[in-house]
Scaffold this motif. Sequence first.
Motif, PDB file in Angstrom:
ATOM      1  N   GLY A 111       0.810  -1.211   0.000  1.00  0.00           N
ATOM      2  CA  GLY A 111       0.000   0.000   0.000  1.00  0.00           C
ATOM      3  C   GLY A 111       0.841   1.257   0.000  1.00  0.00           C
ATOM      4  O   GLY A 111       1.843   1.356   0.723  1.00  0.00           O
ATOM      5  N   LEU A 112       0.452   2.231  -0.830  1.00  0.00           N
ATOM      6  CA  LEU A 112       1.200   3.484  -0.925  1.00  0.00           C
ATOM      7  C   LEU A 112       0.318   4.681  -0.559  1.00  0.00           C
ATOM      8  O   LEU A 112       0.376   5.733  -1.175  1.00  0.00           O
ATOM      9  CB  LEU A 112       1.803   3.657  -2.321  1.00  0.00           C
ATOM     10  N   GLY A 113      -0.547   4.484   0.459  1.00  0.00           N
ATOM     11  CA  GLY A 113      -1.206   5.605   1.102  1.00  0.00           C
ATOM     12  C   GLY A 113      -0.238   6.226   2.099  1.00  0.00           C
ATOM     13  O   GLY A 113       0.963   5.903   2.100  1.00  0.00           O
ATOM     14  N   PRO A 114      -0.698   7.140   2.966  1.00  0.00           N
ATOM     15  CA  PRO A 114       0.219   7.828   3.883  1.00  0.00           C
ATOM     16  C   PRO A 114       1.043   6.887   4.762  1.00  0.00           C
ATOM     17  O   PRO A 114       2.240   7.106   4.945  1.00  0.00           O
ATOM     18  CB  PRO A 114      -0.722   8.687   4.733  1.00  0.00           C
ATOM     19  N   ALA A 115       0.424   5.828   5.316  1.00  0.00           N
ATOM     20  CA  ALA A 115       1.165   4.917   6.201  1.00  0.00           C
ATOM     21  C   ALA A 115       2.253   4.175   5.430  1.00  0.00           C
ATOM     22  O   ALA A 115       3.411   4.129   5.853  1.00  0.00           O
ATOM     23  CB  ALA A 115       0.213   3.927   6.866  1.00  0.00           C
ATOM     24  N   GLY A 116       1.894   3.583   4.300  1.00  0.00           N
ATOM     25  CA  GLY A 116       2.873   2.859   3.510  1.00  0.00           C
ATOM     26  C   GLY A 116       3.941   3.764   2.934  1.00  0.00           C
ATOM     27  O   GLY A 116       5.131   3.415   2.892  1.00  0.00           O
ATOM     28  N   LEU A 117       3.536   4.956   2.503  1.00  0.00           N
ATOM     29  CA  LEU A 117       4.473   5.909   1.913  1.00  0.00           C
ATOM     30  C   LEU A 117       5.551   6.299   2.909  1.00  0.00           C
ATOM     31  O   LEU A 117       6.753   6.300   2.588  1.00  0.00           O
ATOM     32  CB  LEU A 117       3.697   7.147   1.444  1.00  0.00           C
ATOM     33  N   PHE A 118       5.158   6.614   4.143  1.00  0.00           N
ATOM     34  CA  PHE A 118       6.149   7.073   5.121  1.00  0.00           C
ATOM     35  C   PHE A 118       6.924   5.923   5.760  1.00  0.00           C
ATOM     36  O   PHE A 118       8.060   6.116   6.191  1.00  0.00           O
ATOM     37  CB  PHE A 118       5.493   7.977   6.156  1.00  0.00           C
ATOM     38  N   THR A 119       6.332   4.732   5.810  1.00  0.00           N
ATOM     39  CA  THR A 119       7.130   3.565   6.204  1.00  0.00           C
ATOM     40  C   THR A 119       8.249   3.360   5.204  1.00  0.00           C
ATOM     41  O   THR A 119       9.427   3.218   5.571  1.00  0.00           O
ATOM     42  CB  THR A 119       6.259   2.292   6.255  1.00  0.00           C
ATOM     43  N   ALA A 120       7.889   3.328   3.927  1.00  0.00           N
ATOM     44  CA  ALA A 120       8.880   3.082   2.872  1.00  0.00           C
ATOM     45  C   ALA A 120       9.903   4.209   2.796  1.00  0.00           C
ATOM     46  O   ALA A 120      11.102   3.967   2.579  1.00  0.00           O
ATOM     47  CB  ALA A 120       8.171   2.915   1.536  1.00  0.00           C
ATOM     48  N   LEU A 121       9.449   5.450   2.989  1.00  0.00           N
ATOM     49  CA  LEU A 121      10.363   6.591   2.897  1.00  0.00           C
ATOM     50  C   LEU A 121      11.443   6.518   3.970  1.00  0.00           C
ATOM     51  O   LEU A 121      12.642   6.653   3.668  1.00  0.00           O
ATOM     52  CB  LEU A 121       9.571   7.891   3.038  1.00  0.00           C
ATOM     53  N   LEU A 122      11.045   6.288   5.232  1.00  0.00           N
ATOM     54  CA  LEU A 122      12.036   6.227   6.300  1.00  0.00           C
ATOM     55  C   LEU A 122      12.948   5.012   6.127  1.00  0.00           C
ATOM     56  O   LEU A 122      14.167   5.112   6.335  1.00  0.00           O
ATOM     57  CB  LEU A 122      11.343   6.191   7.660  1.00  0.00           C
ATOM     58  N   LEU A 123      12.395   3.881   5.746  1.00  0.00           N
ATOM     59  CA  LEU A 123      13.236   2.703   5.517  1.00  0.00           C
ATOM     60  C   LEU A 123      14.250   2.969   4.408  1.00  0.00           C
ATOM     61  O   LEU A 123      15.426   2.591   4.512  1.00  0.00           O
ATOM     62  CB  LEU A 123      12.362   1.501   5.156  1.00  0.00           C
ATOM     63  N   ALA A 124      13.805   3.628   3.349  1.00  0.00           N
ATOM     64  CA  ALA A 124      14.716   3.935   2.245  1.00  0.00           C
ATOM     65  C   ALA A 124      15.805   4.910   2.692  1.00  0.00           C
ATOM     66  O   ALA A 124      16.985   4.750   2.350  1.00  0.00           O
ATOM     67  CB  ALA A 124      13.926   4.514   1.070  1.00  0.00           C
TER      68      ALA A 124
ATOM     69  N   ILE B  44      -2.134  12.617   8.484  1.00  0.00           N
ATOM     70  CA  ILE B  44      -0.997  12.794   9.385  1.00  0.00           C
ATOM     71  C   ILE B  44      -0.861  11.624  10.350  1.00  0.00           C
ATOM     72  O   ILE B  44       0.235  11.071  10.526  1.00  0.00           O
ATOM     73  CB  ILE B  44      -1.119  14.114  10.165  1.00  0.00           C
ATOM     74  N   SER B  45      -1.952  11.223  10.987  1.00  0.00           N
ATOM     75  CA  SER B  45      -1.842  10.124  11.954  1.00  0.00           C
ATOM     76  C   SER B  45      -1.452   8.821  11.274  1.00  0.00           C
ATOM     77  O   SER B  45      -0.720   8.003  11.846  1.00  0.00           O
ATOM     78  CB  SER B  45      -3.150   9.953  12.733  1.00  0.00           C
ATOM     79  N   ALA B  46      -1.903   8.608  10.028  1.00  0.00           N
ATOM     80  CA  ALA B  46      -1.504   7.404   9.294  1.00  0.00           C
ATOM     81  C   ALA B  46      -0.023   7.458   8.941  1.00  0.00           C
ATOM     82  O   ALA B  46       0.708   6.464   9.065  1.00  0.00           O
ATOM     83  CB  ALA B  46      -2.347   7.251   8.030  1.00  0.00           C
ATOM     84  N   ALA B  47       0.442   8.631   8.502  1.00  0.00           N
ATOM     85  CA  ALA B  47       1.868   8.785   8.172  1.00  0.00           C
ATOM     86  C   ALA B  47       2.737   8.575   9.409  1.00  0.00           C
ATOM     87  O   ALA B  47       3.778   7.909   9.349  1.00  0.00           O
ATOM     88  CB  ALA B  47       2.113  10.166   7.575  1.00  0.00           C
ATOM     89  N   VAL B  48       2.304   9.127  10.545  1.00  0.00           N
ATOM     90  CA  VAL B  48       3.040   8.947  11.800  1.00  0.00           C
ATOM     91  C   VAL B  48       3.095   7.471  12.185  1.00  0.00           C
ATOM     92  O   VAL B  48       4.133   6.963  12.630  1.00  0.00           O
ATOM     93  CB  VAL B  48       2.397   9.787  12.923  1.00  0.00           C
ATOM     94  N   ASP B  49       1.985   6.767  11.994  1.00  0.00           N
ATOM     95  CA  ASP B  49       1.988   5.339  12.312  1.00  0.00           C
ATOM     96  C   ASP B  49       2.946   4.592  11.396  1.00  0.00           C
ATOM     97  O   ASP B  49       3.635   3.658  11.826  1.00  0.00           O
ATOM     98  CB  ASP B  49       0.579   4.762  12.193  1.00  0.00           C
ATOM     99  N   GLY B  50       3.019   5.010  10.142  1.00  0.00           N
ATOM    100  CA  GLY B  50       3.985   4.403   9.225  1.00  0.00           C
ATOM    101  C   GLY B  50       5.415   4.613   9.681  1.00  0.00           C
ATOM    102  O   GLY B  50       6.252   3.698   9.616  1.00  0.00           O
TER     103      GLY B  50
END
Length: 533
Positions: free
Chosen positions: A103-116, A513-519
Motif C-alpha cells: 500500500g502506498l497511502g500515507p502509512a505505507g508511503l512514510f514507512t517506505a520513505l524512512l526505511l529507504a 498525518i496520523s496514518a503517516a506517523v503510524d507508518g
Amino acid sequence: MSIRINNLHLNINEEVDLLKKKAAKKLRISEKDIKEFKIIKESIDARKKNDIKFNYAVDVVCSNEKNIVKKLRDKDVLIEDNAFVEEMMPGDKVLKHRPVVIGLGPAGLFTALLLAQKGYKPIVFERGEDVDNRTKTVEKFWTTGILDPNSNVQFGEGGAGAFSDGKLTTRIKDKRCDLVLESFVKAGAPSEIMYMGKPHVGTDILKGVVKNLREEIKSLGGEVHFSSKLEKINVKNGKVSSIIVNGNEVPCTQLVLAIGHSSRDTYEMLNDIGIFMEPKPFAIGVRVEHSQELISKNQYGDFYNHPRLKAAEYRLTYRAQSTNRPVYSFCMCPGGVVVGAASEENRLVVNGMSYHARDKKNANSAIVVGISPEDFEGSSPLRAMHFQRHYEELAYQLGGGNYVAPVQKISDFIEGKVTDKLGDVVPSVTPGYAFRDLTKCLPGYVSESLKEGFVNFDRKIKGFGPSGDGVMTGIETRTSAPVRISRNDNCESISVQGLYPAGEGAGFAGGIISAAVDGLRIAENIIKAYKPL
C-alpha cells in the motif's frame, strides 16, 4: 535554543511582515538584533465578527535569550529548548529479505520513505495505479460510472487522501507530525502548512507531493510496483515466509500491511489465514452541501470575502436525545465538491474533495452518526464490514444503478418527503444524482439521529438545517476502518511474527498525518531490530 513568543496578534488588515517588528517590540530589542525568525503557529480568532484577528506563536533567535526572558517576566515569552534528538541506532539482526510494504497511502508511503532513507531498500506493492494514471481512471468513473475495483478513489498511489481535501490536521501529539509536514514541504507542499492552525494541501497539490516522495524512495534504492495486488500471505512456523502478488511468490519476512480502510477483500484473506482482528466503532451518514457563502458569513460576518480570509470551515457535534448517539461533522471540505468514492461494484459511497484554492461554490461535509460493535449482527470479526456493505448496496439500488447517488434536501428529509425541487444549493456529486428518500438506505436510528442533529445545527449555523436549502447525498460509510488488526508493542500482529498492520486500514489512525506517523513508527521498529542492507 530560541525564544518562543505566544499570542502575537495581527488585525485583519495588517500584513504578516509586521510580525517580526512586533516580536522585537515585545522583547524590547531592535529588529536588527533578531538573527532568526520563524512562525510556529497561526490561527484565526473570529469570536468578534467586527474585530477578526490572527493569533501567532513565533520563535526568535537572538543574543542573551535567557536574560531577555528573565527580565520580561511575561507568561507569553519563554525559552524554547530545541533539544538534540539522538540518531536512531539500527539493530543487529540480519534481514533475510528486503522489507515489503503493501500500500502506498500515507502509512505505507512514510514507512517506505524512512526505511529507504536509512538504507533498507524497501519493496512497495500498490494494487492501484500511479497517481497520474489513477487520476485518469477516477475521472473516467466520475463521468461514465465505469469502476475499476483496483484503482479508484480508495485504491492507488496516495491512498484515499489523494482525492480529498488533503487535510493535515490531527489530534495526536507526536514529534513525528513535524517530520511528516517537513517531508511534505520538501516534496512541494506550501511552506505555510508548517504553521497554519488547520493546514491543508488540496487534492491537486497533494498528487504532486506524493509523486515526489515516491521518486525519493526509488532514488534511495527502494522499489515501487503499481497494479500489484497482494493475494495471499504465506505463514510458516508462526512467521511470514512469503507473499503472493499478482500470482507470483515473493520471499518476505518483514511485511508492512498499510492497506487502507477499504481493502475488504484483503480483510477477508487475513481472516481466512487466522490473523486476529475485531470490529471497531466507526460512523455512517451522509454528505451535506451548503453554499460556501453561508458558511463563511456565519464564521466571519461582513469580512467573509476579505482577501486575508480563506473559505471558512465548521465543526459541529451533538448527542441525539432519542438514540443517545453522537452526531457530528467529519472531513469538512470548504469550497469543494462531493464525489463518488466506490471501490466495489454495485455498492455506492460518496466522499468530499477540495482543491488547494477551495474556491468552489459549495461547502461540504460528512454528517455522521456513531456506530458501535453492538449494532452489528453475527459473530464474525468482519461483521462491521458486512454492515457497511449492506447499506452501500441499498444506496446503490436506491439511486437506480450506475453509481447515481440518492439526494434529498435536508428540510425534506426532516419532513419525510422526497425532494422535487432544489433551492440555491445544487448537488455537485459525480457521476450523477437522483431525488430519493434517504431513510431507505440508512438504519432507522441513524435517520432519527440525523434529523435531531440537523435541527440542533440550524441553531448554530442559521440555514444549515431545516431553515435552509442544504442538500444531503447518500451514503457516507468510510469514515474509518471497520476492524482493528491487533498488534503488540513492537507493532507486529499478535498472530504472526513479521507482519506489521499499519495506519488507518489496520485501525490505528484516522487521517493523513496520523496514518503517516503510524507508518514512521512501524519503520522505526524495523530499524531498531535489523541492520540496513
